[in-house]
Design a protein around this motif. Sequence first.
Motif, PDB file in Angstrom:
ATOM      1  N   GLN A 148      68.146  79.695  41.401  1.00 51.60           N
ATOM      2  CA  GLN A 148      67.103  79.052  40.583  1.00 51.60           C
ATOM      3  C   GLN A 148      65.764  78.926  41.294  1.00 51.60           C
ATOM      4  O   GLN A 148      64.718  79.114  40.676  1.00 51.60           O
ATOM      5  N   MET A 182      62.664  78.801  37.127  1.00 55.51           N
ATOM      6  CA  MET A 182      63.105  79.569  35.963  1.00 55.51           C
ATOM      7  C   MET A 182      63.753  80.874  36.425  1.00 55.51           C
ATOM      8  O   MET A 182      63.494  81.357  37.518  1.00 55.51           O
ATOM      9  N   LEU A 229      61.048  80.994  27.710  1.00 53.22           N
ATOM     10  CA  LEU A 229      62.171  80.282  27.089  1.00 53.22           C
ATOM     11  C   LEU A 229      62.601  81.016  25.822  1.00 53.22           C
ATOM     12  O   LEU A 229      63.542  80.621  25.155  1.00 53.22           O
ATOM     13  N   ASP A 280      66.361  82.683  26.101  1.00 51.00           N
ATOM     14  CA  ASP A 280      66.546  81.435  25.350  1.00 51.00           C
ATOM     15  C   ASP A 280      67.821  80.626  25.578  1.00 51.00           C
ATOM     16  O   ASP A 280      67.790  79.532  26.123  1.00 51.00           O
ATOM     17  N   TYR A 305      68.796  78.670  28.754  1.00 51.13           N
ATOM     18  CA  TYR A 305      68.204  77.335  28.926  1.00 51.13           C
ATOM     19  C   TYR A 305      68.801  76.334  27.941  1.00 51.13           C
ATOM     20  O   TYR A 305      69.101  75.202  28.292  1.00 51.13           O
ATOM     21  N   GLU A 306      68.980  76.796  26.716  1.00 50.80           N
ATOM     22  CA  GLU A 306      69.528  75.923  25.665  1.00 50.80           C
ATOM     23  C   GLU A 306      70.876  75.335  26.089  1.00 50.80           C
ATOM     24  O   GLU A 306      71.199  74.183  25.769  1.00 50.80           O
ATOM     25  N   LEU A 320      71.979  74.458  29.005  1.00 50.59           N
ATOM     26  CA  LEU A 320      72.058  73.524  30.138  1.00 50.59           C
ATOM     27  C   LEU A 320      72.345  72.098  29.665  1.00 50.59           C
ATOM     28  O   LEU A 320      73.356  71.510  30.064  1.00 50.59           O
ATOM     29  N   TYR A 333      68.620  71.786  34.403  1.00 53.27           N
ATOM     30  CA  TYR A 333      67.731  71.553  33.252  1.00 53.27           C
ATOM     31  C   TYR A 333      66.395  70.973  33.712  1.00 53.27           C
ATOM     32  O   TYR A 333      65.325  71.453  33.335  1.00 53.27           O
ATOM     33  N   ALA A 393      64.304  73.534  35.654  1.00 48.88           N
ATOM     34  CA  ALA A 393      63.827  74.618  34.785  1.00 48.88           C
ATOM     35  C   ALA A 393      62.735  74.124  33.833  1.00 48.88           C
ATOM     36  O   ALA A 393      61.719  74.802  33.618  1.00 48.88           O
ATOM     37  N   MET A 394      62.928  72.934  33.262  1.00 50.58           N
ATOM     38  CA  MET A 394      61.945  72.454  32.282  1.00 50.58           C
ATOM     39  C   MET A 394      60.633  72.060  32.958  1.00 50.58           C
ATOM     40  O   MET A 394      59.560  72.248  32.389  1.00 50.58           O
ATOM     41  N   ALA A 435      58.930  75.276  33.182  1.00 49.92           N
ATOM     42  CA  ALA A 435      58.565  75.790  31.850  1.00 49.92           C
ATOM     43  C   ALA A 435      57.391  75.006  31.263  1.00 49.92           C
ATOM     44  O   ALA A 435      56.495  75.587  30.640  1.00 49.92           O
ATOM     45  N   THR A 466      63.051  75.613  20.783  1.00 48.18           N
ATOM     46  CA  THR A 466      62.720  74.763  21.940  1.00 48.18           C
ATOM     47  C   THR A 466      62.506  73.297  21.555  1.00 48.18           C
ATOM     48  O   THR A 466      62.689  72.421  22.395  1.00 48.18           O
TER      49      THR A 466
END
Length: 601
Positions: free
Chosen positions: A293, A301, A321, A326, A329-330, A332, A350, A353-354, A357, A399
């Motif tokens: 990561q 990301m 994302l 997509d 990430y969704e 996590l 999460y 990554a967020m 993002a 998202t």
Amino acid sequence: MALVRRWSSFLVIGAVFIFVFYRLRSPITTPGAADTTLTPTHPHSSVSEPHIGSTKFLWKDIPIQNKVTSYIAYPSGNPQQLSKIQHDFSKDTGPQTKIEKELREKRQAEVRNTAKRAWAAYREYAWLQDELDPINGGGKNTFGGWAATLIDSLDTLWIMDLKDEFHEAVKAVKEVDFSSSSQQTVNIFETTIRHLGGLLAAYDLSKEKILLAKAIEVGDMIYKAFDTPNHMPVARWNWAKAAAGTPQTAPEQVLVAELGSLTMEFTHLTQATGDKKYYDAVARIMDVFQREQNNTLLPGMWPVAVNAKTEDFKSDNAFTLAAMADSAYEYLPKMHALLGGIDARYESMYRIAMDTAIKHTLFRPMTPDESDILVSGFARPNGDSVKLDPQLQHLVCYTGGLFAIGGKLFDIPEHVRIAQKLTNACIWAYKAFPYGIMPEVSHLVPCASMDHCPWAEEVWRGAVLQRSSVGADNPEDVLHYISQSRLPEGIAKVDDGRYILRPEAIESVFVMYRVTGEQSMQAAAWDMFTAIQKHTATDIANSAIADVTAPDTIAPKAGNMESFWIAETLKYFYLIFSDPSVISLDEYVFNTEAHPYRRPV
Ligand SMILES: *[C@@H]1O[C@H](CO)[C@@H](O)[C@H](O)[C@H]1NC(C)=O
């Protein structure tokens, strides 16, 4: 919903992205290209391969060559009490409630009728095939010939209380033969989210044993795709060669979503069967994701294309994302929910990554009404800077749901605020287009500031000009181009004008309604539904739209109805008008194909 699936439709765009923009060292196998080969009878040309096309067998009886010597342990401990995702609807009582309930139920009935009609057409014209042709009748096999629409629709039929239809479909599931395929190459991601996901959710709801038996059958088939030296799966998989014992290696180019979004289905298969091998298979993938990561070109990301063979995530510089990434990430925050919070790494991945993002992919688009909305675009690191491509995909509309669920589960109020703005951007985009439906892919004009974004027509026109092939330098030509291509104000370009009956916009509107209890979300959903119904209805069902910017009074049809229309789009439309206790987000978690899995208690 997501990604790759979304592959078939992203074939062209994907190819362009990958070859032109991403500058990959070597091209990825073009998705779908292999999927068009139909060899329904004897896929085995080599004499050394057994005649399995006509002989039924179970995938669990095909020997595994790269045996796993010790399984990664399923996380121990009792499921935790996680923060509530849903708004407390019990407090919402008032004089309006009865009228609201009547309106909601009337709308819900219309959604149900639409689903019932589409299902009846599938049953009549395309029974046991993957998809219905919604214009001419007839069907086609696009996902292996394993009745994709039938399996994908099971839980929707159950939830909508179409029980006769459901039981007839359950009987037919027995006939689906996973020991053979209509296609040479199986898309492991699609088969996982649609077939395995659909069977598991329908089993959760109905407890029909055949559904679990079939889920195990298809799960064991997919498990064979993990039979590589490093146990990373083959994403585009030659099932006949695998059945014949040909050695396999993990691919050197794979879309990150195809690798990163098998976790929920395999984890839930372990939960349903007690067999730890399924969880082990995906836990190994997540080990790699966690390890890599911070080692990518945009730390935090994972890039669109990764190497599953060498487990190198450092080569690609495309980050998003949206499509192709997509659901990685969704899944996590959703894995956190599915495991009852007993594995802390999903929250950690999460959050990291967020953070990245938010910093590098989110932008506020300039709109005539100066809406305070957010869109997640494309980020490409280049030396010390990161270049933003301000695109809006229909697919990235999921998202809103991602940030809302993460924000609630992990108590991050800022993420819930971001979620609302991301969702509102899709509501805005639907309304911006003449049919009330947004296109697959468009480009917007990013504001310089998130706080203040005055509408500047000349800036918009400049962006239009820059993205057009007009080459005109006088304002007259730009205006002519804008009216010719029917560009709404604020839209710099429509890259792909189709609407393929996708769910992501209503998905986030639904999640935001359940999270906030705001009736404005139901109103937005109803506007979306009426527009979609008006412009996609055919004589027998609903069809994708060829171009949402067409001048016709009623949208021109593309002639296909993917299985996610009943599985996802209509399910979310139905549920936003249901009592909020139906498939509560505190009891269920949806996979990326809108299949609800029961959360542990
Ligand atoms: C990755 O980077 C984030 C943000 O800098 C940091 O919080 C986290 O601890 C790092 N993770 C690892 C495994 O190094």
